[in-house]
Scaffold this motif. Structure first.
Motif, PDB file in Angstrom:
ATOM      1  N   ASP A   1       9.691   0.380  -9.514  1.00 14.26           N
ATOM      2  CA  ASP A   1       8.966   0.126 -10.768  1.00 14.26           C
ATOM      3  C   ASP A   1       7.902   1.171 -11.045  1.00 14.26           C
ATOM      4  O   ASP A   1       7.118   1.046 -12.001  1.00 14.26           O
ATOM      5  N   GLY A   2       7.820   2.230 -10.214  1.00 14.56           N
ATOM      6  CA  GLY A   2       6.862   3.301 -10.414  1.00 14.56           C
ATOM      7  C   GLY A   2       5.534   3.104  -9.721  1.00 14.56           C
ATOM      8  O   GLY A   2       4.649   3.958  -9.810  1.00 14.56           O
ATOM      9  N   ARG A   3       5.391   1.997  -8.990  1.00 15.04           N
ATOM     10  CA  ARG A   3       4.130   1.706  -8.303  1.00 15.04           C
ATOM     11  C   ARG A   3       4.018   2.558  -7.050  1.00 15.04           C
ATOM     12  O   ARG A   3       4.934   2.613  -6.231  1.00 15.04           O
ATOM     13  N   ASN A   4       2.875   3.210  -6.863  1.00 16.76           N
ATOM     14  CA  ASN A   4       2.627   4.010  -5.669  1.00 16.76           C
ATOM     15  C   ASN A   4       2.068   3.129  -4.562  1.00 16.76           C
ATOM     16  O   ASN A   4       1.155   2.320  -4.795  1.00 16.76           O
ATOM     17  N   ILE A   5       2.612   3.265  -3.362  1.00 15.28           N
ATOM     18  CA  ILE A   5       2.106   2.540  -2.202  1.00 15.28           C
ATOM     19  C   ILE A   5       1.944   3.525  -1.054  1.00 15.28           C
ATOM     20  O   ILE A   5       2.665   4.519  -0.967  1.00 15.28           O
ATOM     21  N   ALA A   6       0.984   3.238  -0.161  1.00 13.36           N
ATOM     22  CA  ALA A   6       0.753   4.171   0.944  1.00 13.36           C
ATOM     23  C   ALA A   6       0.247   3.467   2.197  1.00 13.36           C
ATOM     24  O   ALA A   6      -0.242   4.135   3.108  1.00 13.36           O
ATOM     25  N   SER A   7       0.384   2.144   2.252  1.00 11.84           N
ATOM     26  CA  SER A   7      -0.148   1.416   3.403  1.00 11.84           C
ATOM     27  C   SER A   7       0.427   0.004   3.418  1.00 11.84           C
ATOM     28  O   SER A   7       0.982  -0.453   2.408  1.00 11.84           O
ATOM     29  N   PRO A   8       0.283  -0.724   4.539  1.00  7.19           N
ATOM     30  CA  PRO A   8       0.685  -2.130   4.561  1.00  7.19           C
ATOM     31  C   PRO A   8      -0.040  -2.961   3.503  1.00  7.19           C
ATOM     32  O   PRO A   8       0.545  -3.882   2.929  1.00  7.19           O
ATOM     33  N   ASP A   9      -1.311  -2.633   3.229  1.00  3.36           N
ATOM     34  CA  ASP A   9      -2.056  -3.374   2.207  1.00  3.36           C
ATOM     35  C   ASP A   9      -1.428  -3.191   0.834  1.00  3.36           C
ATOM     36  O   ASP A   9      -1.280  -4.157   0.070  1.00  3.36           O
ATOM     37  N   ASP A  10      -1.065  -1.955   0.502  1.00  5.98           N
ATOM     38  CA  ASP A  10      -0.430  -1.693  -0.796  1.00  5.98           C
ATOM     39  C   ASP A  10       0.900  -2.440  -0.908  1.00  5.98           C
ATOM     40  O   ASP A  10       1.221  -3.009  -1.963  1.00  5.98           O
ATOM     41  N   LEU A  11       1.675  -2.440   0.177  1.00  2.00           N
ATOM     42  CA  LEU A  11       2.963  -3.111   0.162  1.00  2.00           C
ATOM     43  C   LEU A  11       2.776  -4.617  -0.015  1.00  2.00           C
ATOM     44  O   LEU A  11       3.490  -5.256  -0.801  1.00  2.00           O
ATOM     45  N   ARG A  12       1.827  -5.184   0.707  1.00  2.00           N
ATOM     46  CA  ARG A  12       1.574  -6.626   0.595  1.00  2.00           C
ATOM     47  C   ARG A  12       1.158  -6.988  -0.830  1.00  2.00           C
ATOM     48  O   ARG A  12       1.633  -7.979  -1.398  1.00  2.00           O
ATOM     49  N   ASP A  13       0.281  -6.187  -1.406  1.00  2.00           N
ATOM     50  CA  ASP A  13      -0.166  -6.447  -2.774  1.00  2.00           C
ATOM     51  C   ASP A  13       1.010  -6.399  -3.750  1.00  2.00           C
ATOM     52  O   ASP A  13       1.082  -7.207  -4.693  1.00  2.00           O
ATOM     53  N   ALA A  14       1.932  -5.473  -3.531  1.00  2.00           N
ATOM     54  CA  ALA A  14       3.088  -5.362  -4.415  1.00  2.00           C
ATOM     55  C   ALA A  14       3.998  -6.578  -4.283  1.00  2.00           C
ATOM     56  O   ALA A  14       4.564  -7.061  -5.273  1.00  2.00           O
ATOM     57  N   LEU A  15       4.132  -7.105  -3.065  1.00  2.00           N
ATOM     58  CA  LEU A  15       5.009  -8.254  -2.841  1.00  2.00           C
ATOM     59  C   LEU A  15       4.439  -9.540  -3.439  1.00  2.00           C
ATOM     60  O   LEU A  15       5.173 -10.340  -4.018  1.00  2.00           O
ATOM     61  N   VAL A  16       3.130  -9.733  -3.307  1.00  2.00           N
ATOM     62  CA  VAL A  16       2.534 -10.970  -3.825  1.00  2.00           C
ATOM     63  C   VAL A  16       2.227 -10.877  -5.319  1.00  2.00           C
ATOM     64  O   VAL A  16       1.846 -11.878  -5.934  1.00  2.00           O
ATOM     65  N   ALA A  17       2.399  -9.693  -5.914  1.00  2.00           N
ATOM     66  CA  ALA A  17       2.198  -9.564  -7.357  1.00  2.00           C
ATOM     67  C   ALA A  17       3.220 -10.385  -8.131  1.00  2.00           C
ATOM     68  O   ALA A  17       2.973 -10.779  -9.277  1.00  2.00           O
ATOM     69  N   ASN A  18       4.375 -10.643  -7.514  1.00  2.00           N
ATOM     70  CA  ASN A  18       5.401 -11.494  -8.127  1.00  2.00           C
ATOM     71  C   ASN A  18       5.681 -12.651  -7.167  1.00  2.00           C
ATOM     72  O   ASN A  18       6.681 -12.641  -6.451  1.00  2.00           O
ATOM     73  N   PRO A  19       4.793 -13.644  -7.133  1.00  2.00           N
ATOM     74  CA  PRO A  19       4.915 -14.691  -6.100  1.00  2.00           C
ATOM     75  C   PRO A  19       6.188 -15.508  -6.205  1.00  2.00           C
ATOM     76  O   PRO A  19       6.728 -15.951  -5.192  1.00  2.00           O
ATOM     77  N   ASP A  20       6.699 -15.704  -7.419  1.00  2.00           N
ATOM     78  CA  ASP A  20       7.900 -16.535  -7.563  1.00  2.00           C
ATOM     79  C   ASP A  20       9.083 -15.966  -6.791  1.00  2.00           C
ATOM     80  O   ASP A  20       9.917 -16.715  -6.275  1.00  2.00           O
ATOM     81  N   GLN A  21       9.170 -14.647  -6.720  1.00  2.00           N
ATOM     82  CA  GLN A  21      10.302 -14.044  -6.021  1.00  2.00           C
ATOM     83  C   GLN A  21      10.258 -14.362  -4.535  1.00  2.00           C
ATOM     84  O   GLN A  21      11.272 -14.740  -3.933  1.00  2.00           O
TER      85      GLN A  21
END
Length: 467
Positions: free
Chosen positions: A371-391
């Motif tokens: 989706d174009g979101r930049n991530i660079a750490s476990p924190d960034d990845l976690r934030d991306a995953l919980v951004a869509n909690p229903d999934q």
């Protein structure tokens, strides 16, 4: 670690001692030969009802009495009970969870299951075991299917210690922890690790059980700021303040360790014995967390080329850059790799590192999601995953329904799955809400006669086998 031990005694044994298992079997004990048959009937009816998870017919008790008589003829009272108990444990009614559909249901038809079948489904779902006396009694009185009674029993079963199997059975299956037994860390690469797998399993089981038992939001599986550690595991995580072998709850200052993504068991099960594997970690996140399994690799794909002796050592990212440059490979790797590289600072046994062991250069954990979101750490990845909690919650719900029903969730179950997710959202996705809504669903409260062939009325249909 204990290397050996020796047991001596007892030195003056005087018959069999009372044990919990003998107490559970011998609800009575005859004082004379004349009392043996009545006592045997009482014992066998109690044991058979528990094992078969329903009232036992007179004809069935008569069959068990024959086994008792055969064992008693060749020995004593306990020999007779042993023979009859063997028959109970060998019975299909104990080994299989069979349900009798109504006589008027045609092949492919659905029907409302009875209270006794409901008690069995409920107990195996929440305890991985047979119903207890209270659950069976409510089922025999046809009260269990009452919505108020059913909700109270679900809450009671979840509060019982036996519900810890939801963590050690359900969650371990969902997260594919069985594979952990296959990963034997290379001692030449990870000399500091030993074999941390038992500690990893204990930590993960205690962590997940705490989320479930405390009725927390299941999103905290990804975001919880605590874990359970003993001294060995704490030192592995670079936490020097925990002493002793006992596991205890520890608040985590390092946000990289929060939730499942920072757990050693998860990081190790998605690695190779001698190095990390961003592809495995990315694929695990897609399948187990996001519920979107990657496509299988195309045929004849060349394996990843490893570092060669005498040549300049490359990082895993550099090795994979050559591999994913092929268009047929990039289609999948473009999705998986950024997820896995976000966890690249964790080595193959889950220990944090700043530099690559082989190349000696700093770890590059950056990536770009589809989706174009930049991530660079476990924190960034976690934030991306919980951004869509229903999934994430839908993934848990599908796996929890599969576990509860003893069958795969099919396309026709998905409206119910989505409805459960929406209903649980109103309660902050709490675990108890997910369980209650699964139990109330038609899929859990109903049975179905197989499509392939009509069965004669009154015959057994095997709906689930015992886990």
């Amino acid at each position: 670690r204990l290397s050996s031990f020796e047991v001596r005694g007892p030195f003056n044994p005087a018959g069999l001692s009372e044990t919990p298992s003998r107490k559970a079997i011998f609800s009575c004990y005859p004082a004379t030969v004349a009392e043996e048959q009545a006592c045997a009937d009482r014992i066998l009816s109690t044991l058979a009802e528990r094992a078969f998870r329903r009232p036992v017919a007179e004809a069935e008790l008569a069959q068990l009495a024959k086994f008792y008589a055969a064992g008693r003829a060749g020995g004593d009272f306990e020999g007779g009970i042993r023979r009859a108990l063997t028959a109970i444990l060998a019975s299909p009614y104990f080994l299989y969870r069979a349900e009798l559909p109504p006589a008027n249901i045609v092949a492919g038809g659905a029907y409302r299951i009875g209270d006794l079948a409901l008690a069995t489904r409920l107990a195996f779902f929440l305890w991985s075991s047979v119903p207890d006396a209270e659950l069976l009694q409510l089922a025999k009185e046809h009260r269990l299917s009452d919505p108020v009674v059913l909700e109270a029993q679900v809450r009671r079963l979840l509060a019982d210690r036996r519900s810890e199997t939801l963590a050690t059975n359900f969650a371990f299956q969902w997260l594919n922890m069985a594979k952990l037994a296959e990963i034997d860390p290379d001692p030449t690469v990870f000399p500091y690790a030993g074999d941390p797998r038992d500690d990893f399993r204990t930590e993960l089981g205690l962590f997940i059980d705490s989320i479930f038992r405390e009725n927390r939001s299941v999103l905290e599986l990804l975001t919880a700021r605590y874990t359970f550690l003993n001294e060995r595991l704490a030192l592995h995580y670079d936490i020097p303040t925990v002493k002793g072998d006992r596991f205890r709850r520890v608040e985590l200052a390092d946000s990289a360790r929060w939730g499942l993504l920072g757990k050693g068991a998860v990081l190790m099960v998605t690695s190779y014995p001698n190095r990390t594997a961003p592809v495995l970690r990315g694929a695990w996140i897609l399948e187990r967390i996001m519920g979107t399994p990657p496509a299988p690799p195309p045929p004849n794909v060349e394996a990843l080329k490893e570092n060669q002796a005498g040549a300049r050592a490359l990082t895993v990212r550099e090795l994979m850059a050559n591999h994913r440059s092929q268009p047929t490979c990039f289609a999948c790797h473009g999705v998986m790799d950024p997820l896995g590289f976000a966890l690249e600072n964790f080595d193959g046994v889950g220990k944090w590192r700043a530099k690559d062991r082989y190349a000696g250069t700093r770890i590059d954990s950056s990536g770009v999601l589809p989706d174009g979101r930049n991530i660079a750490s476990p924190d960034d990845l976690r934030d991306a995953l919980v951004a869509n909690p229903d999934q994430f919650v839908q993934t848990i719900t599908q796996n929890l329904m599969t576990y509860a029903l003893g069958r795969s969730v099919e396309y026709y179950d998905m409206p119910a799955v989505r409805a459960i997710v929406r209903a649980s959202a109103r309660d902050d996705y709490r675990f108890e809400s997910l369980v209650l809504n699964i139990v109330r669903s038609d899929a859990f409260m109903q049975g179905r006669v197989p499509e392939e062939a009509a069965r004669p009325a009154g015959t057994l249909t095997q709906s689930q086998t015992e886990r």
